[in-house]
Design a protein around this motif. Structure first.
Motif, PDB file in Angstrom:
ATOM      1  N   THR A 105     -38.128 -10.928  27.218  1.00  0.00           N
ATOM      2  CA  THR A 105     -38.400 -12.118  26.377  1.00  0.00           C
ATOM      3  C   THR A 105     -37.122 -12.206  25.988  1.00  0.00           C
ATOM      4  O   THR A 105     -35.962 -10.760  25.723  1.00  0.00           O
ATOM      5  N   TRP A 106     -36.782 -13.666  24.930  1.00  0.00           N
ATOM      6  CA  TRP A 106     -35.308 -13.660  24.862  1.00  0.00           C
ATOM      7  C   TRP A 106     -35.708 -14.478  23.441  1.00  0.00           C
ATOM      8  O   TRP A 106     -36.290 -15.154  23.729  1.00  0.00           O
ATOM      9  N   THR A 107     -35.176 -14.738  22.283  1.00  0.00           N
ATOM     10  CA  THR A 107     -34.644 -15.353  21.222  1.00  0.00           C
ATOM     11  C   THR A 107     -33.575 -15.896  21.138  1.00  0.00           C
ATOM     12  O   THR A 107     -32.120 -15.551  21.864  1.00  0.00           O
ATOM     13  N   LEU A 108     -33.453 -17.463  21.539  1.00  0.00           N
ATOM     14  CA  LEU A 108     -32.232 -18.143  21.807  1.00  0.00           C
ATOM     15  C   LEU A 108     -32.021 -19.037  20.168  1.00  0.00           C
ATOM     16  O   LEU A 108     -32.796 -19.690  20.215  1.00  0.00           O
ATOM     17  N   VAL A 109     -31.203 -19.088  20.134  1.00  0.00           N
ATOM     18  CA  VAL A 109     -30.967 -19.770  19.364  1.00  0.00           C
ATOM     19  C   VAL A 109     -29.995 -20.855  19.331  1.00  0.00           C
ATOM     20  O   VAL A 109     -28.542 -20.393  19.147  1.00  0.00           O
ATOM     21  N   GLY A 110     -29.345 -22.301  18.439  1.00  0.00           N
ATOM     22  CA  GLY A 110     -28.730 -23.200  19.109  1.00  0.00           C
ATOM     23  C   GLY A 110     -28.086 -23.810  17.687  1.00  0.00           C
ATOM     24  O   GLY A 110     -28.981 -23.909  17.092  1.00  0.00           O
ATOM     25  N   PHE A 111     -26.983 -23.844  17.939  1.00  0.00           N
ATOM     26  CA  PHE A 111     -26.254 -24.652  15.969  1.00  0.00           C
ATOM     27  C   PHE A 111     -25.048 -25.286  16.466  1.00  0.00           C
ATOM     28  O   PHE A 111     -24.595 -25.112  17.295  1.00  0.00           O
ATOM     29  N   SER A 112     -25.116 -26.633  15.361  1.00  0.00           N
ATOM     30  CA  SER A 112     -24.064 -27.414  15.810  1.00  0.00           C
ATOM     31  C   SER A 112     -23.402 -27.628  14.602  1.00  0.00           C
ATOM     32  O   SER A 112     -24.206 -27.992  13.292  1.00  0.00           O
ATOM     33  N   LEU A 113     -21.984 -27.082  13.794  1.00  0.00           N
ATOM     34  CA  LEU A 113     -22.178 -27.311  12.581  1.00  0.00           C
ATOM     35  C   LEU A 113     -20.536 -27.806  12.432  1.00  0.00           C
ATOM     36  O   LEU A 113     -19.887 -28.120  12.834  1.00  0.00           O
ATOM     37  N   PRO A 114     -20.605 -28.924  11.056  1.00  0.00           N
ATOM     38  CA  PRO A 114     -19.927 -29.135  11.083  1.00  0.00           C
ATOM     39  C   PRO A 114     -18.582 -28.937  11.126  1.00  0.00           C
ATOM     40  O   PRO A 114     -18.332 -27.404  10.634  1.00  0.00           O
ATOM     41  N   GLU A 115     -16.899 -29.108  11.795  1.00  0.00           N
ATOM     42  CA  GLU A 115     -16.182 -28.539  11.687  1.00  0.00           C
ATOM     43  C   GLU A 115     -15.477 -28.211  10.527  1.00  0.00           C
ATOM     44  O   GLU A 115     -15.088 -26.827  10.751  1.00  0.00           O
ATOM     45  N   ALA A 116     -15.699 -28.649   9.422  1.00  0.00           N
ATOM     46  CA  ALA A 116     -15.713 -28.026   7.910  1.00  0.00           C
ATOM     47  C   ALA A 116     -15.652 -27.230   7.378  1.00  0.00           C
ATOM     48  O   ALA A 116     -15.108 -26.314   6.982  1.00  0.00           O
ATOM     49  N   TRP A 117     -16.975 -26.335   7.837  1.00  0.00           N
ATOM     50  CA  TRP A 117     -17.550 -25.432   7.719  1.00  0.00           C
ATOM     51  C   TRP A 117     -17.469 -24.240   8.045  1.00  0.00           C
ATOM     52  O   TRP A 117     -18.230 -23.873   8.681  1.00  0.00           O
ATOM     53  N   SER A 119     -16.868 -21.258   6.525  1.00  0.00           N
ATOM     54  CA  SER A 119     -17.387 -20.175   5.926  1.00  0.00           C
ATOM     55  C   SER A 119     -18.453 -20.087   6.107  1.00  0.00           C
ATOM     56  O   SER A 119     -19.363 -19.047   6.886  1.00  0.00           O
ATOM     57  N   GLU A 120     -20.085 -21.156   6.426  1.00  0.00           N
ATOM     58  CA  GLU A 120     -21.279 -21.297   7.045  1.00  0.00           C
ATOM     59  C   GLU A 120     -21.164 -20.840   8.136  1.00  0.00           C
ATOM     60  O   GLU A 120     -21.956 -20.057   8.210  1.00  0.00           O
ATOM     61  N   ARG A 125     -23.012 -16.810  11.913  1.00  0.00           N
ATOM     62  CA  ARG A 125     -22.317 -15.812  13.545  1.00  0.00           C
ATOM     63  C   ARG A 125     -22.455 -13.528  12.475  1.00  0.00           C
ATOM     64  O   ARG A 125     -23.061 -13.174  13.743  1.00  0.00           O
ATOM     65  N   SER A 126     -22.021 -13.965  11.248  1.00  0.00           N
ATOM     66  CA  SER A 126     -22.281 -12.303  11.597  1.00  0.00           C
ATOM     67  C   SER A 126     -23.602 -11.288  11.145  1.00  0.00           C
ATOM     68  O   SER A 126     -24.020 -10.689  11.734  1.00  0.00           O
ATOM     69  N   ARG A 127     -24.709 -12.811   9.961  1.00  0.00           N
ATOM     70  CA  ARG A 127     -25.828 -12.845  10.387  1.00  0.00           C
ATOM     71  C   ARG A 127     -26.473 -12.431  11.570  1.00  0.00           C
ATOM     72  O   ARG A 127     -27.348 -11.579  12.470  1.00  0.00           O
ATOM     73  N   LEU A 128     -25.932 -13.043  12.873  1.00  0.00           N
ATOM     74  CA  LEU A 128     -26.775 -13.399  14.074  1.00  0.00           C
ATOM     75  C   LEU A 128     -26.378 -12.300  15.090  1.00  0.00           C
ATOM     76  O   LEU A 128     -26.960 -11.679  15.582  1.00  0.00           O
ATOM     77  N   VAL A 129     -25.241 -11.813  14.797  1.00  0.00           N
ATOM     78  CA  VAL A 129     -24.386 -10.465  15.324  1.00  0.00           C
ATOM     79  C   VAL A 129     -25.149  -9.189  15.003  1.00  0.00           C
ATOM     80  O   VAL A 129     -25.595  -8.237  15.799  1.00  0.00           O
ATOM     81  N   TRP A 130     -25.390  -9.007  13.324  1.00  0.00           N
ATOM     82  CA  TRP A 130     -26.547  -7.566  13.378  1.00  0.00           C
ATOM     83  C   TRP A 130     -27.707  -7.550  13.595  1.00  0.00           C
ATOM     84  O   TRP A 130     -27.588  -6.612  13.101  1.00  0.00           O
TER      85      TRP A 130
END
Length: 288
Positions: A105-117, A119-120, A125-130
């Protein structure tokens, strides 16, 4: 004079400091004096100024707490830092470097954040990589197995921007091997383990290989610190990929065996050195 990552650069003093607290303070409710940390890290080639500035930055980042006893300053772990270090400890000693139990099985996370964000986006991405995720395509990240995404992103305030799926199975024309090699730099991860094996090929003498020497006078306490920091760096870079879809000569198992061998070799002598070198006080989990 410190251990080196797969690119050949020395770890930051903060990485060494976190490793040191993980070994000697995690789960013990103790704080360590600045002066004893300066002495120990001096043996690892870290200057007094670098130790003091590292401690100050870690306090500002909420990783360490200051405790005063007379004229002395002691530093202890915050709950946040303890959680991070406990996770690293579990990965090293319980999860292991080789994933032989993947259920497909896999876990998939899709996201779209405002361009100005910016830091967020960096924090997410840091949390996801870790936590073992890699970018499959723009805005879509994947990790093998079942990952507790709400726990991973807790506190970021981004839940409404995420779309999370679990249990997906790759089907033609996509296969698991393609997913792994698309989302993760498999070759680089392998080179990291091979580099670790090269650095630590000289046994108790410490890292081997060009430019990665440990001074002959360094004791078990310093060697233990460099070993643990180096190994944790490899674990951080490895998303625990399924062994069945990796090359037969995947070096993680050999590297892990080497780490365990040397960790056992240094453990008792390092413990004795720490007992002599460290000035520690008992503190409560809430602080003073």
């Amino acid at each position: 004079m410190t251990s080196f990552d797969q690119a050949g650069s020395a770890p930051r003093p903060q990485s060494l400091m976190l490793s040191f607290f993980g070994i000697h303070a995690l789960g013990r409710d103790v704080a360590l004096s600045a002066s004893s940390l300066i002495d120990v890290f001096g043996q690892a080639g870290i200057t007094e100024d670098a130790v003091r500035s590292t401690l100050t930055r870690m306090v500002k980042r909420g990783l360490l707490e200051r405790h005063r006893r007379g004229r002395k300053t002691y530093f202890g772990l915050t709950p946040r830092a303890a959680d991070v270090l406990q996770d690293g400890h579990d990965r090293i000693w319980h999860t292991g470097a080789v994933n032989r139990d993947w259920d497909g099985t896999w876990t998939l996370v899709g996201f779209s954040l405002p361009e100005a964000w910016r830091s967020e986006r960096h924090d997410l991405r840091s949390r996801l990589v870790w936590n073992g995720f890699g970018p499959l395509q723009n805005g879509l990240w994947v990790a093998p197995g079942t990952v507790d995404v709400p726990e991973v992103v807790s506190g970021l305030g981004l839940d409404s921007y995420l779309r999370v799926f679990q249990g997906a199975t790759a089907v033609a024309p996509t296969d698991a091997r393609t997913v792994l090699h698309t989302a993760f730099d498999v070759e680089s991860i392998a080179k990291g383990y091979e580099a670790f094996l090269t650095r630590w090929s000289n046994g108790a003498q410490g890292p081997g290989g060009p430019g990665a020497q440990v001074p002959s006078e360094a004791g078990a306490l310093v060697r233990q610190l460099l070993l643990h920091t180096d190994w944790l760096e490899q674990v951080r870079q490895d998303p625990h990929l399924p062994a069945e879809h990796l090359p037969a000569d995947w070096p993680a198992a050999r590297a892990e065996e080497r780490f365990h061998e040397l960790a056992r070799r240094y453990e008792e002598s390092a413990r004795q050195e720490a007992a002599r070198a460290l000035d520690a006080i008992t503190v409560t989990a809430a602080g003073e």
